[in-house]
Design an enzyme around this catalytic site. Structure first.
Site, PDB file in Angstrom:
ATOM      1  N   ARG A  40     -17.535  31.166 123.074  1.00  0.00           N
ATOM      2  CA  ARG A  40     -16.142  31.082 123.535  1.00  0.00           C
ATOM      3  C   ARG A  40     -15.452  32.451 123.522  1.00  0.00           C
ATOM      4  NH1 ARG A  40     -13.070  25.521 121.660  1.00  0.00           N
ATOM      5  NH2 ARG A  40     -14.153  24.145 123.135  1.00  0.00           N
ATOM      6  N   LYS A 206     -17.995   9.389 121.116  1.00  0.00           N
ATOM      7  CA  LYS A 206     -16.554   9.253 121.326  1.00  0.00           C
ATOM      8  C   LYS A 206     -16.308   8.187 122.399  1.00  0.00           C
ATOM      9  CE  LYS A 206     -15.238  13.881 119.796  1.00  0.00           C
ATOM     10  NZ  LYS A 206     -14.538  15.143 120.131  1.00  0.00           N
ATOM     11  N   GLY A 360     -18.370  20.002 125.014  1.00  0.00           N
ATOM     12  CA  GLY A 360     -18.801  19.298 123.820  1.00  0.00           C
ATOM     13  C   GLY A 360     -20.292  19.380 123.560  1.00  0.00           C
ATOM     14  N   GLY A 383     -12.315  17.977 125.308  1.00  0.00           N
ATOM     15  CA  GLY A 383     -11.130  17.131 125.276  1.00  0.00           C
ATOM     16  C   GLY A 383     -10.265  17.278 126.508  1.00  0.00           C
TER      17      GLY A 383
END
Length: 406
Positions: A40, A206, A360, A383
């Protein structure tokens, strides 16, 4: 679906002080603070480098983890890593908006880069409020007078309405950074002009996220077919009347997902064959992988989709013109149960269709397994991308579109 916000191209940043919000939240060794994966940081370095090269006085704001987590730590190590990636000094100050931070901002010279302390050390950062309310927080009111432009590059956190993400856009001329711009253009374009057939592969643990997406894309007609894997598949099997074993029912209960079995039953009844469930699954028996038909699932933890399911899913994926995938098919960290995830990624990467992976764990698996360069787009924000696919507004994007400044 379209976007209407400014980008870095619309700003004259030379000699100006620019606050750029990034998401460099990274895996950190809790023992010594060492960053274990700088993916990132490298991603956002593009925006930071461009601002620096164009003569901006760049102030970087970011977070690391959240209160209560073992990796909730300072950004000092992030500054060292970013400095190495940029190949130029990155100053770090262990302050967010106090005297030390404000003085460090004032001292910046053209082209220099300053990284502020973990913004989540500030208690108000974790509160959800409207952009106008966040604009009146101490953080925004203290720093705004020192800043000429605000750039939001933190797509991965764009689904959150927090001071550092929405407050500054109310007060300052604002724009999207390169990561934010690329993510939104790619996702908006794919959602606006869906090539058929469009297949969604939804898995992982999830379940609430996946079902939210599923309901949206089935009801609005943008998805032709849903392939379920992971815990999502277990819940749809249970909703279809399949006996999945007490241990798997207990796991669903432990995650607080029992109510979703009823939701799955209703969705399957309404959309029928547009939602596919596994025909076989893999369990661990005597230390070995064993594939069993769903009619004979033993009281053992389901750890992957089975080989027959993989064949069916791979065929449907290769026929697709648009593919959205989120969540691994099983416990991919274990080689014996990584087959489903790997073969699905292989099918996606070999398809002629345009593919998007929603960040993810599946994104991590794609990189780990060497599929990164063969996927159309791997999102940096699980998300945020899921929220977008589910038809929800992203607060940090909405405020960029709504707040205009001279």
């Amino acid at each position: 679906m379209s976007f209407n916000f400014k980008t870095i191209d619309d700003l004259e940043v030379s000699g100006r002080t620019v606050l750029v919000r990034v998401d460099i939240n990274s895996p950190v060794d809790p023992q010594n603070g060492t960053i274990l994966d700088d993916t990132r940081i490298r991603l956002h370095a593009e925006t930071i480098r461009e601002l620096s090269d164009r003569g901006a006085r760049t102030v970087v704001m970011a977070h690391q983890s959240r209160p209560g987590k073992k990796d909730f730590t300072t950004l000092e190590q992030h500054a060292h890593v970013l400095s190495g990636i940029l190949e130029r000094p990155v100053r770090y100050v262990d302050d967010i908006f106090g005297c030390a931070a404000r003085e460090s901002i004032r001292e910046l010279k053209d082209g220099e880069v300053l990284l502020l302390e973990n913004v989540r050390f500030y208690s108000e950062e974790v509160l959800k409020r409207s952009p106008s309310e966040q604009a009146e927080t101490h953080l925004v009111r203290k720093l705004s007078p020192l800043i000429d432009f605000f750039i939001n590059d933190a797509f991965a956190a764009a689904h959150r309405s927090q001071p550092s993400l929405v407050g500054f856009a109310v007060k300052l001329p604002s724009a999207a950074g390169r990561v934010m711009e690329r993510e939104l253009k790619t996702l908006y374009s794919a959602l606006k002009d869906v090539k058929r057939p469009c297949v969604y592969v939804l898995g992982g643990v999830k379940v609430d996220d996946s079902i939210m997406v599923m309901k949206n894309v089935l009801e609005n007609g943008s998805a032709d077919l849903i392939l379920t894997t992971g815990l999502v598949a277990s819940i749809f099997l249970a909703g279809s009347g399949v006996k999945i074993g007490r241990v798997n029912c207990d796991f669903i209960k432990s995650r607080g997902y029992c109510d979703f079995i009823k939701v799955a039953r209703k969705l399957k009844k309404k959309f029928g064959d547009r939602i596919l469930v596994p025909v076989d699954v893999a369990v661990c028996r005597d230390g070995k992988r064993v594939d069993v038909p769903v009619s004979k699932i033993p009281n053992l933890q389901i750890q992957d989709i089975g080989m027959e399911t993989i064949k069916v899913y791979a065929e449907r994926i290769r026929e697709a013109r648009t593919i959205f995938a989120n969540g691994p098919a099983g416990v991919f960290e274990n080689p014996d149960f990584s087959i489903g995830t790997q073969d699905i990624l292989n099918a996606i990467s070999s398809s002629d269709g345009f593919s998007i992976i929603g960040g993810g764990h599946l994104a991590a698996a794609a990189v780990k397994m060497g599929f990164e360069d063969r996927i159309g787009h791997i999102s940096s924000g699980g998300g945020a991308s899921i929220s977008l696919l589910a038809g929800e507004e992203l607060p940090a994007v909405r405020v960029l579109e709504e707040c205009t400044h001279p």
